[in-house]
Design a protein around this motif. Structure first.
Motif, PDB file in Angstrom:
ATOM      1  N   ALA A  62     -70.447  -4.305  32.004  1.00  0.00           N
ATOM      2  CA  ALA A  62     -69.704  -3.151  32.521  1.00  0.00           C
ATOM      3  C   ALA A  62     -69.561  -3.217  34.035  1.00  0.00           C
ATOM      4  O   ALA A  62     -68.540  -2.813  34.599  1.00  0.00           O
ATOM      5  N   ARG A  63     -70.576  -3.741  34.708  1.00  0.00           N
ATOM      6  CA  ARG A  63     -70.546  -3.837  36.171  1.00  0.00           C
ATOM      7  C   ARG A  63     -69.571  -4.940  36.625  1.00  0.00           C
ATOM      8  O   ARG A  63     -68.939  -4.828  37.672  1.00  0.00           O
ATOM      9  N   PHE A  64     -69.469  -6.011  35.850  1.00  0.00           N
ATOM     10  CA  PHE A  64     -68.621  -7.149  36.227  1.00  0.00           C
ATOM     11  C   PHE A  64     -67.571  -7.395  35.141  1.00  0.00           C
ATOM     12  O   PHE A  64     -67.582  -8.455  34.489  1.00  0.00           O
ATOM     13  N   PRO A  65     -66.676  -6.465  34.905  1.00  0.00           N
ATOM     14  CA  PRO A  65     -65.740  -6.578  33.778  1.00  0.00           C
ATOM     15  C   PRO A  65     -64.779  -7.756  33.884  1.00  0.00           C
ATOM     16  O   PRO A  65     -64.323  -8.270  32.858  1.00  0.00           O
ATOM     17  N   GLU A  66     -64.458  -8.190  35.094  1.00  0.00           N
ATOM     18  CA  GLU A  66     -63.493  -9.274  35.264  1.00  0.00           C
ATOM     19  C   GLU A  66     -64.168 -10.645  35.363  1.00  0.00           C
ATOM     20  O   GLU A  66     -63.484 -11.669  35.408  1.00  0.00           O
ATOM     21  N   HIS A  67     -65.489 -10.655  35.378  1.00  0.00           N
ATOM     22  CA  HIS A  67     -66.200 -11.919  35.605  1.00  0.00           C
ATOM     23  C   HIS A  67     -66.288 -12.804  34.360  1.00  0.00           C
ATOM     24  O   HIS A  67     -66.562 -14.000  34.474  1.00  0.00           O
ATOM     25  N   LYS A  68     -66.110 -12.216  33.198  1.00  0.00           N
ATOM     26  CA  LYS A  68     -66.218 -12.966  31.946  1.00  0.00           C
ATOM     27  C   LYS A  68     -67.515 -13.770  31.898  1.00  0.00           C
ATOM     28  O   LYS A  68     -67.539 -14.991  31.740  1.00  0.00           O
ATOM     29  N   LEU A  69     -68.616 -13.024  32.011  1.00  0.00           N
ATOM     30  CA  LEU A  69     -69.938 -13.642  32.025  1.00  0.00           C
ATOM     31  C   LEU A  69     -70.392 -14.006  30.616  1.00  0.00           C
ATOM     32  O   LEU A  69     -70.103 -13.305  29.644  1.00  0.00           O
ATOM     33  N   VAL A  70     -71.116 -15.097  30.536  1.00  0.00           N
ATOM     34  CA  VAL A  70     -71.779 -15.476  29.286  1.00  0.00           C
ATOM     35  C   VAL A  70     -73.262 -15.152  29.449  1.00  0.00           C
ATOM     36  O   VAL A  70     -73.906 -15.621  30.395  1.00  0.00           O
ATOM     37  N   ALA A 252     -71.335  -2.187  21.072  1.00  0.00           N
ATOM     38  CA  ALA A 252     -71.056  -2.630  19.704  1.00  0.00           C
ATOM     39  C   ALA A 252     -70.675  -4.106  19.688  1.00  0.00           C
ATOM     40  O   ALA A 252     -71.109  -4.871  18.806  1.00  0.00           O
ATOM     41  N   GLU A 253     -69.871  -4.530  20.663  1.00  0.00           N
ATOM     42  CA  GLU A 253     -69.459  -5.924  20.708  1.00  0.00           C
ATOM     43  C   GLU A 253     -70.630  -6.830  21.105  1.00  0.00           C
ATOM     44  O   GLU A 253     -70.786  -7.926  20.556  1.00  0.00           O
ATOM     45  N   VAL A 254     -71.449  -6.378  22.043  1.00  0.00           N
ATOM     46  CA  VAL A 254     -72.622  -7.158  22.433  1.00  0.00           C
ATOM     47  C   VAL A 254     -73.576  -7.304  21.254  1.00  0.00           C
ATOM     48  O   VAL A 254     -74.117  -8.393  21.000  1.00  0.00           O
ATOM     49  N   ALA A 255     -73.787  -6.229  20.514  1.00  0.00           N
ATOM     50  CA  ALA A 255     -74.690  -6.277  19.369  1.00  0.00           C
ATOM     51  C   ALA A 255     -74.210  -7.276  18.319  1.00  0.00           C
ATOM     52  O   ALA A 255     -75.013  -8.019  17.734  1.00  0.00           O
ATOM     53  N   GLU A 256     -72.906  -7.311  18.076  1.00  0.00           N
ATOM     54  CA  GLU A 256     -72.359  -8.257  17.101  1.00  0.00           C
ATOM     55  C   GLU A 256     -72.510  -9.693  17.591  1.00  0.00           C
ATOM     56  O   GLU A 256     -72.873 -10.589  16.828  1.00  0.00           O
ATOM     57  N   LYS A 257     -72.241  -9.921  18.870  1.00  0.00           N
ATOM     58  CA  LYS A 257     -72.440 -11.268  19.420  1.00  0.00           C
ATOM     59  C   LYS A 257     -73.902 -11.681  19.328  1.00  0.00           C
ATOM     60  O   LYS A 257     -74.234 -12.811  18.928  1.00  0.00           O
ATOM     61  N   ASN A 258     -74.792 -10.755  19.670  1.00  0.00           N
ATOM     62  CA  ASN A 258     -76.219 -11.072  19.632  1.00  0.00           C
ATOM     63  C   ASN A 258     -76.702 -11.352  18.216  1.00  0.00           C
ATOM     64  O   ASN A 258     -77.602 -12.177  18.004  1.00  0.00           O
ATOM     65  N   LEU A 259     -76.125 -10.672  17.229  1.00  0.00           N
ATOM     66  CA  LEU A 259     -76.509 -10.920  15.838  1.00  0.00           C
ATOM     67  C   LEU A 259     -76.166 -12.351  15.448  1.00  0.00           C
ATOM     68  O   LEU A 259     -76.996 -13.060  14.844  1.00  0.00           O
ATOM     69  N   GLN A 260     -74.972 -12.787  15.782  1.00  0.00           N
ATOM     70  CA  GLN A 260     -74.592 -14.152  15.431  1.00  0.00           C
ATOM     71  C   GLN A 260     -75.409 -15.163  16.236  1.00  0.00           C
ATOM     72  O   GLN A 260     -75.794 -16.218  15.709  1.00  0.00           O
ATOM     73  N   ARG A 294     -71.225 -21.322  16.407  1.00  0.00           N
ATOM     74  CA  ARG A 294     -71.144 -21.254  17.870  1.00  0.00           C
ATOM     75  C   ARG A 294     -69.731 -20.906  18.336  1.00  0.00           C
ATOM     76  O   ARG A 294     -69.574 -20.258  19.378  1.00  0.00           O
ATOM     77  N   LYS A 295     -68.742 -21.273  17.564  1.00  0.00           N
ATOM     78  CA  LYS A 295     -67.382 -20.824  17.879  1.00  0.00           C
ATOM     79  C   LYS A 295     -67.241 -19.332  17.598  1.00  0.00           C
ATOM     80  O   LYS A 295     -66.538 -18.618  18.325  1.00  0.00           O
ATOM     81  N   MET A 296     -67.908 -18.861  16.553  1.00  0.00           N
ATOM     82  CA  MET A 296     -67.911 -17.420  16.268  1.00  0.00           C
ATOM     83  C   MET A 296     -68.541 -16.650  17.434  1.00  0.00           C
ATOM     84  O   MET A 296     -68.052 -15.583  17.822  1.00  0.00           O
ATOM     85  N   ILE A 297     -69.621 -17.183  17.982  1.00  0.00           N
ATOM     86  CA  ILE A 297     -70.288 -16.532  19.112  1.00  0.00           C
ATOM     87  C   ILE A 297     -69.344 -16.491  20.319  1.00  0.00           C
ATOM     88  O   ILE A 297     -69.240 -15.467  21.011  1.00  0.00           O
ATOM     89  N   ALA A 298     -68.653 -17.595  20.558  1.00  0.00           N
ATOM     90  CA  ALA A 298     -67.700 -17.636  21.671  1.00  0.00           C
ATOM     91  C   ALA A 298     -66.578 -16.618  21.476  1.00  0.00           C
ATOM     92  O   ALA A 298     -66.124 -15.986  22.441  1.00  0.00           O
ATOM     93  N   ASN A 299     -66.128 -16.449  20.234  1.00  0.00           N
ATOM     94  CA  ASN A 299     -65.106 -15.442  19.952  1.00  0.00           C
ATOM     95  C   ASN A 299     -65.596 -14.047  20.312  1.00  0.00           C
ATOM     96  O   ASN A 299     -64.837 -13.206  20.821  1.00  0.00           O
ATOM     97  N   ARG A 300     -66.862 -13.824  20.073  1.00  0.00           N
ATOM     98  CA  ARG A 300     -67.426 -12.500  20.349  1.00  0.00           C
ATOM     99  C   ARG A 300     -67.647 -12.293  21.844  1.00  0.00           C
ATOM    100  O   ARG A 300     -67.575 -11.154  22.336  1.00  0.00           O
ATOM    101  N   ASP A 301     -67.902 -13.367  22.574  1.00  0.00           N
ATOM    102  CA  ASP A 301     -67.914 -13.261  24.037  1.00  0.00           C
ATOM    103  C   ASP A 301     -66.572 -12.736  24.534  1.00  0.00           C
ATOM    104  O   ASP A 301     -66.516 -11.852  25.413  1.00  0.00           O
TER     105      ASP A 301
END
Length: 877
Positions: A62-70, A252-260, A294-301
């Motif tokens: 939320a603090r760095f919305p444009e940074h596209k952090l992994v 919600a999106e972070v939780a889904e990424k973390n689950l995968q 791992r591609k699924m995880i990247a999609n969720r990023d």
């Protein structure tokens, strides 16, 4: 006062620690984050639980919305700077820092190291300095070293109601280590975020409102993480700007990424993915599976970045770009013929005058798929764990394993009602009921499913213990069983390297063991550290002696002999078995204690076997000096159906015997691919065995009954009835139960077996409520019945730190006339660390010994001598 102590400790360290000679530099005030960077979090359970409660990660995006952090969380329960055990070849799974290539590294260590106290401080300082040097000079991304930030341990919190005084026990020593971290970080120009003092302030505010922010004194709850997240965020970056995206949607999106990511990082069956059994099958199917995952995880990023930017997202995640699985051909050459329950019933051969009927099957209850474990509740209903996702998660297919409650409402011996207590689970291999819910295995954790409103639906899914390894899903924690005194036992197989972080320090074991867990106090012991293959059976006799069945090799052991304390990584050496193996592999054991069964069978040891001989073996028990022995008698039951797989057994309230049937043509991991198409995921049965010549037992009413009536139920003949009565009493108000127990105890007179056994039962009820009663304990320790005295010594072992002169009591036990009491006494001395304890242990040689006593004395001596050598000053006290 603690803050002042911390400052004093800091000053002392600056003057006298190993790091004091390093020139002090001003550490950076805020952390720089650049677009496109990867942030990796490593550390102990504080870090691991951020994978499940990702509030900080949400604020970061939320603090760095444009940074596209992994952001990748590599936290692991009980990890230390220099001690991070993993199963074989985990390094090849793609989760090293070199694989994730961080530009920013957050490191949360120090809590587990703090249990080393003053003696361990110098080592921690050196280890931390070495870690900083390595982390800030290694180019994990191939270009530059990461920017390192240290996160101190949080403070511990007192849970007075559960008698977990973690704050009082640990905060002083944690503060010492926090001070060392600050000093060393500043000397190396490294940012160090102090979470110790802010967490204390959060606790104080919550406690003033009658609330807690930890689940057990040392691990934050969901609310604790929610409150800590902005503290950490602001400490790293300063005051936060208003977010562009909705925080709930980002979470919600972070939780889904973390689950995968969890399914990848903590994948079950690691030994078959990257370990010693990856060949010949794992190397075929897993590369494509993890490439897809791992591609699924990247999609969720990508979705996280969009949510952080306030963009709208489609409800359904598009994983169309993630690739296909490898087609797997079966290597199982036999024709698979899955028969109906009626046909399967004809395949059984039973001992004379016994009969078997189907209590439940997939035919009437389609959810009864791949059942693995069951347990009767205090109403007489059967709870069954079903694992159609077994052997493991398939990327893109959400697991939906369930816990069913099966009920016979009309008393005809056949289930006619099903309730789904919980779904959406992944491999609930073990289950036990108690404390208003169900304890369930959930690799790499132990999960508690509460049902506070009593509607037979789990209210939530709470992770209460972490750190169980996930190298093999059919070696995961299983065979859950309440001990008679309210401690829970479960087992784990080889290949696993487990480390559990607790308020009392980390507990570690590798390559198999038996765990002892006290849910009230959150204490965990490695009850047995032994080179099992895959233990899958644990039971207690009438007097509290425990027995262990090792499934893969078919071995069976008297547990008292090898459950003395050892210090990691040492394991107990080979122990003799109390019966001669006939078949393997076994799965589930139990003693006959039912007036419905023939008199000559009472006390017999029943043992399921699920390959070659597929049925229930039977052995006649006998005392043998300090231990036991058993001789084979005619098996109770066997099946000619090759798909019949008995995996659990238990006596019902009416005295009949229930057998859980996994019903599957393929069961091995090593023999077949985990994705073999002939594995079945839709069948499962529960069988019921009765004896024609004796009536069923009238079930004792337990659920909701008055305390006085329940205490009367402790006189019941059937072991499993008393087991459920103790479990019911466990859930009643402690004050009321103790008053009633004291009244019954005061009335007990006589030295007969029934009276002495009831005395022990009352002592066990005290244990269930964690109420130490030294007077009642002394009555057991001086009973005329040696079995009661042995049971008393086992209780003394658990209360050793809370009774007067425990060594004096143990000296009497070591010199007792009964060899089993002497064995228990020597075993208990292994939990001490003094020369006095060793001097008492060797007194057992004054008396006749046997193979078991000789074994226990050797093991206790090895443990005590090791501790005395390591810490002679403490051992002399």
């Amino acid at each position: 006062m603690t803050r002042l102590w911390t400052r004093l400790a800091c000053a002392a360290l600056a003057l006298g620690s190993a790091s004091a000679g390093i020139a002090r530099a001003e550490a950076p005030k805020t952390l720089e984050i650049k677009p496109g960077e990867t942030v990796v979090l490593i550390g102990n359970t504080l870090a691991e639980r951020m994978l499940y409660f990702p509030d900080f990660e949400v604020l970061l995006h939320a603090r760095f919305p444009e940074h596209k952090l992994v952001f990748r969380n590599l936290g692991w329960s009980a990890d230390e700077l220099t001690l991070r055990p993993r199963s074989q070849d985990f390094k090849d799974h793609g989760h090293n820092l070199e694989d994730h290539k961080p530009q920013v590294l957050l490191a949360a260590f120090g809590f587990n190291e703090s249990f080393g106290g003053k003696n361990g401080l110098a080592k921690f300082e050196k280890d931390l300095a070495d870690f900083i040097k390595q982390s800030t000079t290694t180019k994990y991304d191939g270009q530059n070293p990461p920017r390192l930030v240290l996160l101190t341990p949080i403070a511990n919190e007192d849970h007075a109601g559960r008698k977990i005084l973690a704050g009082k026990m640990n905060n002083e020593q944690i503060a010492t280590y926090v001070a060392a971290m600050k000093t060393i970080a500043a000397a190396h120009d490294i940012q160090c975020v102090d979470l110790f003092e802010p967490s204390q302030a959060l606790y104080a505010k919550a406690n003033a409102d009658g609330k807690y922010l930890t689940i057990n004194g040392c691990h934050l709850s969901a609310e604790g993480y929610r409150q800590l997240a902005p503290v950490l965020d602001e400490a790293l970056f300063g005051k936060a700007p208003a977010p562009k995206g909705d925080l709930k949607k980002i979470k919600a999106e972070v939780a889904e990424k973390n689950l995968q990511f969890f399914y990848d990082y903590r994948a079950v069956n690691g030994f078959y993915i990257y370990g010693g059994r990856k060949n010949p099958f794992g190397v075929v199917n897993f590369p494509a599976e993890f490439k897809k995952l791992r591609k699924m995880i990247a999609n969720r990023d990508e979705r996280i970045w969009q949510a952080a930017q306030g963009k709208d997202l489609p409800a359904k995640i598009d994983d169309g770009n993630t690739g296909e699985f490898t087609t797997i051909e079966t290597n199982f050459k036999n024709e698979v013929a899955l028969t109906s329950p009626d046909e399967a019933q004809k395949s059984f051969t039973l001992a004379p005058d016994f009969e078997i009927t189907c209590f439940a099957s997939e035919k009437d209850f389609p959810d009864l798929q791949d059942p693995v474990a069951f347990v009767f509740d205090n109403k007489g209903r059967l709870w069954v764990t079903c694992c159609p996702s077994y052997p493991m998660y398939l990327p893109g297919t959400p697991p939906n394993d369930k816990i069913l409650i099966l009920e016979d409402t009309n008393g005809d011996g056949k289930a006619d009602k099903q309730t789904v207590f919980a779904d959406g689970l992944h491999l609930p291999i073990g289950i036990e009921l108690g404390d208003g819910g169900a304890y369930v295995s959930a690799q790499p954790s132990l999960m508690f499913l509460p049902d506070k409103d009593g509607d037979d639906k789990a209210d939530s899914k709470e992770l209460v213990l972490h750190g169980f390894d996930s190298a093999d899903s059919h070696h995961s924690i299983s065979a859950f069983e309440w001990g008679p005194g309210g401690d829970m036992y479960f087992e784990e197989g080889t290949f696993h390297h487990t480390q559990i972080e607790t308020p009392y320090g980390p507990e570690r074991v590798k390559n198999a063991g038996v765990f002892r867990y006290e849910p009230r106090t959150d204490k965990v012991d490695i009850h047995v550290s032994y080179g099992f293959a895959n233990p899958w059976g644990y039971c207690f006799d009438k007097w509290g002696q425990d027995f262990c069945a090792d499934a893969s090799g078919g071995a069976n052991y008297v547990a008292a002999a090898f459950s003395g304390d050892v210090d990691y990584p040492r394991k107990h050496p080979g122990l003799k078995q109390f019966l001669v193996k006939q078949w393997r592999p076994t799965c589930g054991c139990q003693f006959v204690s039912s007036r419905h069964f023939p008199d000559e069978m009472q006390g017999d040891y029943l043992l399921n076997n699920c390959i070659s001989f597929q049925g229930t073996l039977q052995y006649r028990m006998k005392d043998e000096a300090s231990g036991f022995a058993a001789d084979p008698v005619e098996p109770l039951m066997r099946s000619a159906d090759p798909n019949f797989r008995p995996v659990d057994l238990d006596f019902a309230p009416d005295g009949s015997l229930y057998i859980l049937d996994w019903y599957n043509p393929l069961i091995g991991h090593m023999q077949h691919s985990v994705r073999d198409p002939k594995r079945d995921h839709t069948h499962g049965r529960v069988w019921r065995i009765t004896y024609k010549k004796k009536p069923l037992v009238e079930p004792v009413r337990i659920a909701g009954e008055p305390i006085e009536k329940l205490l009367d139920g402790l006189k019941t003949y059937e072991d499993r009835t008393r087991y459920r009565v103790r479990r019911e009493l466990r859930g009643r108000p402690t004050k009321d139960v103790m008053a009633a127990v004291d009244k019954v105890a005061a009335s007990l007179q006589g030295d007969d077996e029934a009276t002495q056994h009831l005395l022990v039962e009352l002592l066990w009820v005290k244990q269930h409520h964690d109420v130490v009663d030294e007077t009642l304990l002394d009555r057991a320790l001086t009973s005329k019945d040696g079995r009661a005295r042995a049971a008393g010594v086992r209780v003394l072992c658990q209360w050793r730190d809370r009774v007067k002169e425990p060594l004096k009591k143990l000296e009497a036990a070591v010199n007792d006339e009964h060899p089993r009491v002497r064995l228990e006494g020597v075993r208990t001395l292994s939990f001490f660390g003094s020369q006095d304890a060793l001097d008492i242990a060797v007194q057992v040689l004054i008396h006749p010994t046997d193979e078991y006593i000789d074994y226990v004395l050797k093991e206790t001596t090895a443990t005590l001598e090791g501790r005395i050598k390591a810490n002679p000053q403490a051992s002399a006290q």
